[in-house]
Design a protein around this motif. Structure first.
Motif, PDB file in Angstrom:
ATOM      1  N   PRO A 101       1.054  -1.348  -0.555  1.00 61.01           N
ATOM      2  CA  PRO A 101       0.293   0.247   0.577  1.00 61.01           C
ATOM      3  C   PRO A 101       0.650   1.460  -0.250  1.00 61.01           C
ATOM      4  N   ALA A 102       2.171   1.540   0.871  1.00 57.16           N
ATOM      5  CA  ALA A 102       2.751   2.509   0.838  1.00 57.16           C
ATOM      6  C   ALA A 102       3.258   2.308  -0.563  1.00 57.16           C
ATOM      7  N   LYS A 103       3.965   1.587  -1.777  1.00 63.59           N
ATOM      8  CA  LYS A 103       4.307   1.990  -2.315  1.00 63.59           C
ATOM      9  C   LYS A 103       3.407   2.256  -3.893  1.00 63.59           C
ATOM     10  N   GLN A 104       2.093   2.090  -3.242  1.00 60.57           N
ATOM     11  CA  GLN A 104       0.846   1.949  -4.348  1.00 60.57           C
ATOM     12  C   GLN A 104       0.711   4.023  -3.738  1.00 60.57           C
ATOM     13  N   VAL A 105       0.711   4.177  -2.532  1.00 62.21           N
ATOM     14  CA  VAL A 105       0.710   5.633  -2.255  1.00 62.21           C
ATOM     15  C   VAL A 105       1.971   6.596  -2.972  1.00 62.21           C
ATOM     16  N   GLY A 106       2.614   5.649  -3.238  1.00 59.04           N
ATOM     17  CA  GLY A 106       4.120   6.943  -3.866  1.00 59.04           C
ATOM     18  C   GLY A 106       3.792   7.037  -5.091  1.00 59.04           C
ATOM     19  N   GLU A 107       2.598   5.407  -6.210  1.00 63.47           N
ATOM     20  CA  GLU A 107       2.457   6.230  -7.554  1.00 63.47           C
ATOM     21  C   GLU A 107       1.473   6.962  -7.744  1.00 63.47           C
ATOM     22  N   LEU A 108       0.303   6.834  -6.546  1.00 65.87           N
ATOM     23  CA  LEU A 108      -0.440   7.662  -6.969  1.00 65.87           C
ATOM     24  C   LEU A 108      -0.098   9.371  -6.817  1.00 65.87           C
ATOM     25  N   ILE A 109       1.468   9.595  -6.058  1.00 65.72           N
ATOM     26  CA  ILE A 109       0.867  10.883  -5.504  1.00 65.72           C
ATOM     27  C   ILE A 109       1.726  11.855  -6.693  1.00 65.72           C
ATOM     28  N   GLU A 110       3.019  10.473  -7.382  1.00 64.30           N
ATOM     29  CA  GLU A 110       2.856  10.662  -8.660  1.00 64.30           C
ATOM     30  C   GLU A 110       1.870  10.872 -10.281  1.00 64.30           C
ATOM     31  N   GLN A 111       1.120  10.350 -10.085  1.00 60.00           N
ATOM     32  CA  GLN A 111       0.173  10.600 -10.800  1.00 60.00           C
ATOM     33  C   GLN A 111      -0.711  11.936 -10.448  1.00 60.00           C
ATOM     34  N   LEU A 112      -0.568  12.297  -9.529  1.00 56.34           N
ATOM     35  CA  LEU A 112      -1.752  13.144  -9.193  1.00 56.34           C
ATOM     36  C   LEU A 112      -0.432  15.011  -8.976  1.00 56.34           C
ATOM     37  N   ARG A 113       0.691  14.347  -9.134  1.00 53.79           N
ATOM     38  CA  ARG A 113       1.461  15.934  -8.762  1.00 53.79           C
ATOM     39  C   ARG A 113       1.360  16.674  -9.220  1.00 53.79           C
ATOM     40  N   PRO A 114       1.584  16.596 -10.797  1.00 50.78           N
ATOM     41  CA  PRO A 114       1.215  17.600 -11.894  1.00 50.78           C
ATOM     42  C   PRO A 114      -0.361  18.611 -11.891  1.00 50.78           C
ATOM     43  N   LEU A 115      -1.262  17.589 -11.436  1.00 54.33           N
ATOM     44  CA  LEU A 115      -2.743  17.775 -10.858  1.00 54.33           C
ATOM     45  C   LEU A 115      -2.795  19.158  -9.549  1.00 54.33           C
ATOM     46  N   LEU A 116      -2.096  18.568  -9.027  1.00 58.65           N
ATOM     47  CA  LEU A 116      -2.016  19.388  -7.363  1.00 58.65           C
ATOM     48  C   LEU A 116      -1.122  20.649  -7.687  1.00 58.65           C
ATOM     49  N   GLU A 117       0.508  20.597  -8.463  1.00 59.49           N
ATOM     50  CA  GLU A 117       1.021  21.927  -8.587  1.00 59.49           C
ATOM     51  C   GLU A 117       0.212  22.664  -9.469  1.00 59.49           C
ATOM     52  N   SER A 118      -0.832  22.421 -10.032  1.00 61.69           N
ATOM     53  CA  SER A 118      -1.354  23.286 -10.628  1.00 61.69           C
ATOM     54  C   SER A 118      -2.668  24.177 -10.511  1.00 61.69           C
ATOM     55  N   SER A 119      -2.939  23.811  -8.737  1.00 62.86           N
ATOM     56  CA  SER A 119      -4.004  23.775  -8.826  1.00 62.86           C
ATOM     57  C   SER A 119      -4.309  24.043  -7.078  1.00 62.86           C
ATOM     58  N   GLU A 120      -5.241  25.101  -6.482  1.00 62.96           N
ATOM     59  CA  GLU A 120      -5.522  25.020  -5.026  1.00 62.96           C
ATOM     60  C   GLU A 120      -6.939  24.735  -4.136  1.00 62.96           C
ATOM     61  N   VAL A 121      -6.811  23.950  -3.229  1.00 61.75           N
ATOM     62  CA  VAL A 121      -7.735  23.637  -2.592  1.00 61.75           C
ATOM     63  C   VAL A 121      -8.267  25.310  -2.550  1.00 61.75           C
ATOM     64  N   MET A 122      -9.704  24.987  -2.521  1.00 58.30           N
ATOM     65  CA  MET A 122     -10.479  26.891  -2.146  1.00 58.30           C
ATOM     66  C   MET A 122     -11.145  26.913  -1.457  1.00 58.30           C
ATOM     67  N   GLU A 123     -10.818  28.143  -0.528  1.00 55.71           N
ATOM     68  CA  GLU A 123     -11.161  28.468   1.193  1.00 55.71           C
ATOM     69  C   GLU A 123     -12.896  27.808   0.790  1.00 55.71           C
ATOM     70  N   PRO A 124     -13.481  27.063   1.890  1.00 50.89           N
ATOM     71  CA  PRO A 124     -14.493  26.912   1.853  1.00 50.89           C
ATOM     72  C   PRO A 124     -15.589  28.168   2.698  1.00 50.89           C
ATOM     73  N   ARG A 125     -16.763  28.827   2.480  1.00 50.89           N
ATOM     74  CA  ARG A 125     -17.226  29.403   3.217  1.00 50.89           C
ATOM     75  C   ARG A 125     -18.542  28.976   4.011  1.00 50.89           C
ATOM     76  N   VAL A 126     -18.635  28.017   4.660  1.00 45.22           N
ATOM     77  CA  VAL A 126     -19.138  27.333   5.591  1.00 45.22           C
ATOM     78  C   VAL A 126     -18.351  26.842   6.353  1.00 45.22           C
ATOM     79  N   ALA A 127     -18.053  27.263   7.947  1.00 47.56           N
ATOM     80  CA  ALA A 127     -17.601  27.151   8.431  1.00 47.56           C
ATOM     81  C   ALA A 127     -18.208  26.269  10.429  1.00 47.56           C
ATOM     82  N   LEU A 128     -17.207  25.822  10.581  1.00 49.59           N
ATOM     83  CA  LEU A 128     -18.090  25.183  11.568  1.00 49.59           C
ATOM     84  C   LEU A 128     -16.798  25.324  12.875  1.00 49.59           C
TER      85      LEU A 128
END
Length: 659
Positions: free
Chosen positions: A365-392
């Motif tokens: 599973p740790a190996k698979q996470v490493g592979e997933l991160i490489e797949q996600l890396r370009p998407l993560l580096e070209s986007s950012e999380v939007m700050e939610p407007r609803v707060a708890l």
């Protein structure tokens, strides 16, 4: 986002150089670029007073640099060596039952002991001086999991510090007596030195005494963190953090003030994904001046120690966790630990490599996470999380009030989780925020179970509402003073007039037969309920229809400026709670996505060009579906998804993007 980190904790002090080298090479092979080291190694670094040896640390740092792995150095103050405590019981932690801890575990020291603090400062100074030359040290972690195993300390040192703290807060003993109402049961004090610690007593202590002792404990822990940070900053500008948790006896907002950014640990098992997501959506918002946070400890497969073998993660769960972590804007996903421990009390804990050097059940599973991160890396580096407007609102200070007054065995996190689950189930954008959160990017604020509303918080919320915000307060919000006493002018203090309450009665309604209706939904009242008679300009959305308080209101709304204040007076069942939440939060539901299974979590991100993205993860071990109301592009498969029903495989994930 900042650099994407993936890593694990290493313990080079436990192994020979050859073994550590093998582990570092294996980390690199798995795609890891972060190691945490040092938090339990005091006796290695200082085997005798003022005899320092950081060679194992610097040698490991050199090896990690050669493999391009960044490092978080941890100060080893949770495990003082035997020479610091042997024959000095006054330096050890004492619990409320009067039991003094002994050497051999961790957090057995009193962190208020002056000699301990002096030795800790000397050690930290020497340690930081030894590592400051390494430019791949990206953060310093203070200690490890403050208050993980212990609560307040009741030793003689703490008693003396307690009296000083009280004198500083109240000035005179008469002020304290008046604030606490000590005329009751002849509790009156003649001097600060007489004020007891809340240890064993025939019945219960004064609520003000208990509340203040928790506040004192939290303040002194933050003071200890501040002292370490000051020592570090004299030598190096390396950012300072700490790995906290939802469960420890801390005021994390106060602690975060002493840090450059705050990090966290979570060992949430499969089947409890709301608990996992609360961590992802809390710690980013702990400080107003940064959204930086890291997940520094989670398990590859299971947690465990001598007294408890944890449950094994289902296949795919770890990937789902890592996907949700990075999608939420968290900078690091790191395991405890890389190589299993061969001794001590945590040998059963999951790892990547066993103590004998073979792959564990968590390796793949740790190996698979490493592979997933490489797949996600370009998407993560070209986007950012939007700050939610609803707060708890999630407040450790509020939690301490329920620690003192648990009533019907109330647990603060469990109670707030019911609100969070309501937001999650409706796919409403959400964030968990402390009382000091800047509300500039918030439109709906929900504040349940905050017994004491400070003047500063109320002033901020009034401004927020007047400018168009909606504030949902309650249940059990605003009904106590700072000293954990009841109001004497009105049931909710300053909040009474703001909410348009004429009269209020408060009593436990659980099992009392009180029923009501709100927004067309039947409600059975429960918990410590506040029931209202209201002013003419107040809208009553929930009224008691059966029971001794028939006709009273339990859900009310009043306009204030451009916004509105909503008071919830009773603990609602989950279905009724979701009806209330949906009524006010419907505008913040995910657009063009409908009929989403409960276990599918949606996280909003936007690209550098401003395009909306939905990052979806299925936290179920079964396939789960959703319905799309427009076409989306799925970026991981590079396929077009049409209008209609779509299925996400167990622990699967998708990245949807606007065309």
């Amino acid at each position: 986002m900042n650099k994407i980190y993936y890593g694990a904790a290493l313990y080079p002090e436990l192994w020979d150089r050859e073994t550590t080298e093998q582990d570092i090479k294996e980390m690199k092979k798995l795609g890891m670029n972060l190691a945490r080291i040092g938090e339990f190694a005091w006796s290695t670094f200082e085997p005798a007073p003022n005899q320092f040896d950081f060679s194992v640390l610097t040698e490991t740092l050199t090896s990690l640099a050669e493999h391009e792995i960044d490092v978080i150095i941890c100060t080893p103050t949770p495990t003082p060596p035997i020479w610091l405590t042997a024959n000095y019981p006054e330096r050890l932690h004492r619990n409320h039952q009067g039991v003094t801890m002994v050497h051999g575990s961790r957090q057995h020291i009193c962190t208020n002991n002056r000699y301990f603090r002096e030795r800790a400062a000397i050690l930290v100074e020497q340690m930081i001086a030894a590592v400051a030359q390494f430019n791949h040290v990206v953060a310093i972690q203070l200690d490890n999991e403050f208050k993980c195993h212990v609560g307040p300390c009741y030793c003689e040192t703490c008693k003396q510090e307690w009296h000083k703290w009280l004198a500083s807060k109240y000035g005179t003993i008469d002020t304290l007596n008046n604030a606490w109402g000590t005329a009751i049961w002849s509790q009156h004090y003649q001097s600060f030195e007489q004020v007891v610690q809340p240890v064993s007593t025939p019945f219960l202590h004064n609520s003000s005494l208990q509340q203040n002792y928790l506040a004192f404990t939290h303040a002194k822990l933050a003071e200890f963190a501040a002292e370490q940070t000051k020592v570090i900053k004299k030598i190096s500008p390396i950012p300072v953090t700490h790995n906290s948790s939802m469960f420890f006896d801390l005021d994390n907002e106060l602690l975060a003030d002493q840090l450059d950014f705050i990090s966290f640990d979570t060992y949430t098992p499969a089947g409890k994904h709301p608990g996992f997501m609360m961590n992802q959506e809390r710690w980013r918002y702990m400080k107003n001046d940064t959204r930086r946070t890291m997940l520094l400890e989670t398990s590859t497969s299971h947690n465990g120690h001598l007294d408890l073998y944890g449950l094994l993660h289902p296949a795919g769960y770890l990937q789902a966790e890592s996907f949700a972590t990075f999608a939420s804007g968290v900078e690091a996903f790191s395991y405890w630990l890389f190589r299993g421990q061969k001794s001590g009390c945590e040998q059963p804990h999951g790892s990547i490599v066993s103590s004998w050097g073979e792959p564990t059940i968590g390796y793949q599973p740790a190996k698979q996470v490493g592979e997933l991160i490489e797949q996600l890396r370009p998407l993560l580096e070209s986007s950012e999380v939007m700050e939610p407007r609803v707060a708890l609102t999630y407040s450790d200070r509020a939690r301490s009030f329920l620690t003192v007054e648990p009533g019907e065995d109330y647990d603060y996190k469990t109670l707030v989780t019911s609100f969070y689950q309501g937001l999650l189930a409706l796919n409403i954008e959400r964030k968990l925020v402390p009382e000091g959160h800047n509300l500039a990017e918030t439109e709906l604020l929900i504040t349940p179970y905050v017994h004491y509303i400070s003047d500063q918080f109320l002033e901020k919320v009034i401004k927020f509402v007047a400018q168009g915000g909606i504030w949902i307060a309650g249940p059990m919000t605003g009904d106590r003073t700072e000293e954990h006493t009841w109001h004497t002018d009105s049931g909710l203090g300053a909040l009474t007039e703001l909410a348009g309450v004429k009269e209020m009665m408060q009593f436990p309604t659980t099992g009392s037969g009180h029923k009501g209706e709100a927004f067309g939904t039947s409600v059975e009242l429960s918990g410590l309920s506040s029931l209202f008679t209201v002013e003419d300009d107040v809208i009553v959305h929930g009224k008691v229809t059966a029971g001794q308080a028939q006709g009273k209101a339990f859900l009310i709304e009043r306009a204030l400026g451009k916004g509105k204040i909503v008071m919830v007076g009773t603990v609602l069942e989950q279905n009724a709670l979701q009806v209330v939440i949906e009524n006010y939060a419907k505008p913040y539901m995910a657009k063009h996505v409908a009929q989403v299974a409960e276990e599918i979590v949606i996280i909003k991100r936007k690209t550098n060009q401003g395009a909306l993205q939905y990052w979806l993860v299925n936290f179920s071990d079964q396939p789960r579906s959703l319905v799309l109301e427009k076409e989306w592009r799925e970026l991981l498969s590079d396929k077009q998804l049409g209008v209609g029903k779509h299925v996400i495989e167990p622990f699967g994930y998708r990245v949807l993007s606007q065309k």
